[in-house]
Design an enzyme around this catalytic site. Structure first.
Site, PDB file in Angstrom:
ATOM      1  N   LEU A   1       0.733  -1.270   0.384  1.00  0.00           N
ATOM      2  CA  LEU A   1       0.049   0.022   0.164  1.00  0.00           C
ATOM      3  C   LEU A   1       1.046   1.427  -0.019  1.00  0.00           C
ATOM      4  O   LEU A   1       0.281   2.524   0.034  1.00  0.00           O
ATOM      5  CB  LEU A   1      -1.139   0.224   1.281  1.00  0.00           C
ATOM      6  CG  LEU A   1      -1.456  -1.315   1.204  1.00  0.00           C
ATOM      7  CD1 LEU A   1      -2.688  -1.131   2.697  1.00  0.00           C
ATOM      8  CD2 LEU A   1      -2.605  -1.304  -0.066  1.00  0.00           C
ATOM      9  N   CYS A   2       2.221   1.270   0.199  1.00  0.00           N
ATOM     10  CA  CYS A   2       3.053   2.284  -0.088  1.00  0.00           C
ATOM     11  C   CYS A   2       2.831   3.226  -1.610  1.00  0.00           C
ATOM     12  O   CYS A   2       2.934   2.419  -3.023  1.00  0.00           O
ATOM     13  CB  CYS A   2       4.133   1.963   0.199  1.00  0.00           C
ATOM     14  SG  CYS A   2       4.701   2.096   1.892  1.00  0.00           S
ATOM     15  N   HIS A   3       3.167   4.103  -1.954  1.00  0.00           N
ATOM     16  CA  HIS A   3       2.762   4.585  -3.306  1.00  0.00           C
ATOM     17  C   HIS A   3       4.335   4.395  -4.153  1.00  0.00           C
ATOM     18  O   HIS A   3       5.212   4.967  -2.882  1.00  0.00           O
ATOM     19  CB  HIS A   3       2.346   5.852  -3.115  1.00  0.00           C
ATOM     20  CG  HIS A   3       0.831   6.220  -2.663  1.00  0.00           C
ATOM     21  ND1 HIS A   3       0.541   6.714  -1.331  1.00  0.00           N
ATOM     22  CD2 HIS A   3      -0.153   6.620  -3.371  1.00  0.00           C
ATOM     23  CE1 HIS A   3      -0.889   6.377  -1.808  1.00  0.00           C
ATOM     24  NE2 HIS A   3      -1.281   6.321  -2.835  1.00  0.00           N
TER      25      HIS A   3
ATOM     26  N   MET B   1       8.212   6.216   4.635  1.00  0.00           N
ATOM     27  CA  MET B   1       8.475   4.569   4.671  1.00  0.00           C
ATOM     28  C   MET B   1       9.337   4.686   3.947  1.00  0.00           C
ATOM     29  O   MET B   1      10.627   3.380   4.033  1.00  0.00           O
ATOM     30  CB  MET B   1       7.361   3.923   4.283  1.00  0.00           C
ATOM     31  CG  MET B   1       6.219   3.723   5.259  1.00  0.00           C
ATOM     32  SD  MET B   1       5.510   3.300   6.752  1.00  0.00           S
ATOM     33  CE  MET B   1       6.956   1.517   6.501  1.00  0.00           C
ATOM     34  N   GLU B   2      10.062   5.577   3.514  1.00  0.00           N
ATOM     35  CA  GLU B   2      11.344   5.347   2.796  1.00  0.00           C
ATOM     36  C   GLU B   2      12.320   5.227   3.371  1.00  0.00           C
ATOM     37  O   GLU B   2      13.007   4.585   4.038  1.00  0.00           O
ATOM     38  CB  GLU B   2      11.377   6.672   1.409  1.00  0.00           C
ATOM     39  CG  GLU B   2      10.421   6.345   0.075  1.00  0.00           C
ATOM     40  CD  GLU B   2       9.039   6.305   0.892  1.00  0.00           C
ATOM     41  OE1 GLU B   2       8.349   5.346  -0.092  1.00  0.00           O
ATOM     42  OE2 GLU B   2       8.655   7.054   1.163  1.00  0.00           O
TER      43      GLU B   2
ATOM     44  N   ASP C   1      24.891  -8.223   8.387  1.00  0.00           N
ATOM     45  CA  ASP C   1      25.238  -9.358   7.364  1.00  0.00           C
ATOM     46  C   ASP C   1      26.315  -9.569   6.798  1.00  0.00           C
ATOM     47  O   ASP C   1      27.695 -10.347   7.101  1.00  0.00           O
ATOM     48  CB  ASP C   1      24.406  -9.110   5.978  1.00  0.00           C
ATOM     49  CG  ASP C   1      24.759 -10.412   4.643  1.00  0.00           C
ATOM     50  OD1 ASP C   1      24.413 -11.510   5.208  1.00  0.00           O
ATOM     51  OD2 ASP C   1      24.981  -9.827   3.523  1.00  0.00           O
TER      52      ASP C   1
END
Length: 162
Positions: free
Chosen positions: A75-77, A113-114, A128
């Site tokens: 749902l993120c654009h 969100m980014e 990692d």
């Protein structure tokens, strides 16, 4: 479901309609930290980790992830970022590495969100690249530090005031 923008009146998940919003300059800054053993910290700080430039690779990974957030988070654009940076602060006293991701866009929706995806991926990349030295590293304290732009204006996380 009042206040939840990704839920419709029937409780279904929806992508928010940003069509009527104004284009504004938007910036978001996210932070997080990875705690580790002294030997791991020394390898990162000294550039002696066997897999190479840990922070350089983590920086690129964070930026790449921020650019692809809409492919990872439902749902993120999809956004055309105008700028994205990932920086690091070394904390020898802990020992730990703090990652800071800043994302910018001129658009109709924010870049929180980014920035959060960028910082998370940068920290995961450090894990990692160093797991052969230290499998007990701990990633945490990932949070939105601040954001500006859009209808809601400026937000500064209270934890940043200290």
């Amino acid at each position: 479901m009042a206040g939840l923008t990704h839920i419709d009146a029937q409780g279904n998940a929806v992508m928010v309609d940003v069509g009527g919003k104004e284009i504004t300059d938007r910036v978001a800054v996210a932070k997080g930290i990875i705690r580790m053993q002294r030997a791991t910290f020394d390898a990162i700080a000294g550039g002696t980790a066997k897999k190479g430039d840990v922070l350089g690779v983590a920086r690129v990974a964070g930026i790449m992830a921020a650019k692809r957030t809409s492919e990872l988070i439902p749902l993120c654009h999809p956004l055309m970022l105008t700028k994205c940076t990932v920086d690091f602060k070394l904390h020898p006293d802990l020992p730990a590495v703090e990652a800071i991701c800043t994302a910018q866009v001129s658009g109709k929706t924010g870049v929180e969100m980014e920035a959060l995806t960028g910082v998370s991926t940068a920290l995961l990349t450090i894990y990692d690249m160093c797991k052969a030295i230290d499998r007990a590293m701990e990633i945490g304290e990932i949070h939105l530090a601040e954001k500006s732009g859009g209808k809601s204006g400026v937000f500064i996380n209270p934890r940043e005031a200290t």
